[in-house]
Design a protein around this motif. Structure first.
Motif, PDB file in Angstrom:
ATOM      1  N   VAL A 144       0.688  -1.303   0.121  1.00 27.13           N
ATOM      2  CA  VAL A 144       0.172  -0.230  -0.578  1.00 27.13           C
ATOM      3  C   VAL A 144       0.873   1.018   0.318  1.00 27.13           C
ATOM      4  CG1 VAL A 144      -1.508   0.567   1.178  1.00 27.13           C
ATOM      5  CG2 VAL A 144      -1.708  -1.411   1.322  1.00 27.13           C
ATOM      6  N   ASP A 145       0.749   2.170  -1.280  1.00 26.17           N
ATOM      7  CA  ASP A 145       1.967   3.426  -1.463  1.00 26.17           C
ATOM      8  C   ASP A 145       0.257   4.280  -1.101  1.00 26.17           C
ATOM      9  OD1 ASP A 145       3.834   5.309  -1.849  1.00 26.17           O
ATOM     10  OD2 ASP A 145       3.092   4.527  -4.377  1.00 26.17           O
ATOM     11  N   THR A 146       0.476   4.533  -2.137  1.00 27.96           N
ATOM     12  CA  THR A 146      -1.224   6.283  -1.638  1.00 27.96           C
ATOM     13  C   THR A 146      -1.973   5.640  -1.024  1.00 27.96           C
ATOM     14  OG1 THR A 146      -2.127   5.820  -4.333  1.00 27.96           O
ATOM     15  CG2 THR A 146       0.431   7.030  -3.827  1.00 27.96           C
ATOM     16  N   GLY A 147      -2.674   4.408  -1.263  1.00 31.27           N
ATOM     17  CA  GLY A 147      -3.524   4.076  -0.638  1.00 31.27           C
ATOM     18  C   GLY A 147      -4.610   4.112  -1.397  1.00 31.27           C
ATOM     19  N   TYR A 188       3.800  -1.803   3.268  1.00 27.15           N
ATOM     20  CA  TYR A 188       2.553  -0.824   4.177  1.00 27.15           C
ATOM     21  C   TYR A 188       3.629   1.038   3.885  1.00 27.15           C
ATOM     22  CZ  TYR A 188       0.169   2.661   6.737  1.00 27.15           C
ATOM     23  OH  TYR A 188      -1.287   3.088   6.763  1.00 27.15           O
ATOM     24  N   PRO A 208       3.235   4.400   4.874  1.00 27.58           N
ATOM     25  CA  PRO A 208       1.970   4.916   5.809  1.00 27.58           C
ATOM     26  C   PRO A 208       2.440   6.643   4.999  1.00 27.58           C
ATOM     27  CG  PRO A 208       3.444   3.996   7.299  1.00 27.58           C
ATOM     28  CD  PRO A 208       3.771   3.334   5.746  1.00 27.58           C
ATOM     29  N   SER A 217       1.025   7.628   1.908  1.00 28.98           N
ATOM     30  CA  SER A 217      -0.641   7.481   2.014  1.00 28.98           C
ATOM     31  C   SER A 217      -1.341   9.099   1.843  1.00 28.98           C
ATOM     32  CB  SER A 217      -0.646   6.584   3.315  1.00 28.98           C
ATOM     33  OG  SER A 217      -2.293   6.890   2.964  1.00 28.98           O
ATOM     34  N   THR A 240      -4.351   8.695   1.277  1.00 26.76           N
ATOM     35  CA  THR A 240      -5.689   8.475   1.608  1.00 26.76           C
ATOM     36  C   THR A 240      -6.334   8.216   2.787  1.00 26.76           C
ATOM     37  OG1 THR A 240      -5.299   6.148   0.568  1.00 26.76           O
ATOM     38  CG2 THR A 240      -6.326   7.470  -0.912  1.00 26.76           C
ATOM     39  N   THR A 242      -5.256   3.074   5.942  1.00 24.15           N
ATOM     40  CA  THR A 242      -5.203   2.119   7.323  1.00 24.15           C
ATOM     41  C   THR A 242      -5.462   0.701   7.142  1.00 24.15           C
ATOM     42  OG1 THR A 242      -5.098   3.914   8.558  1.00 24.15           O
ATOM     43  CG2 THR A 242      -4.397   2.061  10.111  1.00 24.15           C
TER      44      THR A 242
END
Ligand code: IMP
Ligand code: MG
Length: 183
Positions: A109-112, A137, A139, A142, A144, A147
């Motif tokens: 998960v990068d930008t989300g 992840y 964070p 992110s 967005t 989580t």
């Protein structure tokens, strides 16, 4: 860092970051958490192609949840080493998830943006619950505020390859994880 351990992919240099032993240890930890949370249940694991196929295979087997199923969806947002900011669905969901417990399995998960888009799409199909497991992840990047529920490693916002993660389709086969060399 030893020079011979560096790898070059498409002219970019990468250095070792996480070993297969470290990965296996964290996959086992996350699998144990999932096994506890879903005891007596039959969740559907939803592997996000392409990057998550290696993690999904190891994670699903390590849970020991023998009534669980696996299905696949495909989204694409990255080109080269950065997000395009647009999330495209390439392969949609074919299985019926109405009333089922869904666990999305993602590589990173990068930008989300991909995560939010997927959850929005899936919720329209009325699952009983949707949780999100990710190997990596970032964070800090992110955009967005998303989580994940299960995280194997929290990492800085650097470009990673190996163990399913790619640079324009390459390096997914590498058993260890490498990070882009900066200097
Ligand atoms: P997001 O939508 O920006 O959160 O990006 C999620 C997707 O981008 C992931 O599923 C990966 O396919 C890809 N991605 C993000 N960061 C990396 C990376 O460091 N290496 C390889 N792929 C990445
Ligand atoms: Mg992906």
């Amino acid at each position: 860092m030893q020079k011979e351990k560096q790898v070059i992919v498409d002219g970019l240099t990468f250095v070792p970051y996480l070993t297969r032993e470290q990965i296996a240890e964290q996959v086992e930890r996350v699998a144990t958490e999932i096994a506890k949370d879903y005891e007596g249940k039959a969740p559907i694991f939803l592997c996000v192609l392409t990057g998550a196929f290696v993690f999904a295979s190891d994670l699903m087997r390590a849970t020991g949840l023998n009534d669980s199923k696996i299905s696949f969806i495909r989204y694409k947002s990255y080109e080269g080493t950065s997000s395009t900011g647009t999330v495209k669905q390439i392969i949609g969901l074919t299985d019926d998830i109405e009333g089922r417990d869904v666990i999305i399995i993602e590589d990173i998960v990068d930008t989300g943006l991909t995560a939010c888009r997927m959850i929005e799409d899936l919720k329209k199909k009325n699952p009983s619950s949707v949780k999100f497991a990710t190997l990596l992840y970032k964070p800090v990047s992110s955009q967005t505020g998303f989580t994940p529920d299960y995280v194997a490693f929290t990492i800085p916002p650097k470009f990673i390859i190996g163990y399913g993660l790619d640079l324009d389709g390459k390096a997914r086969n590498m058993p260890d994880i490498y990070v882009i060399k900066e200097d």
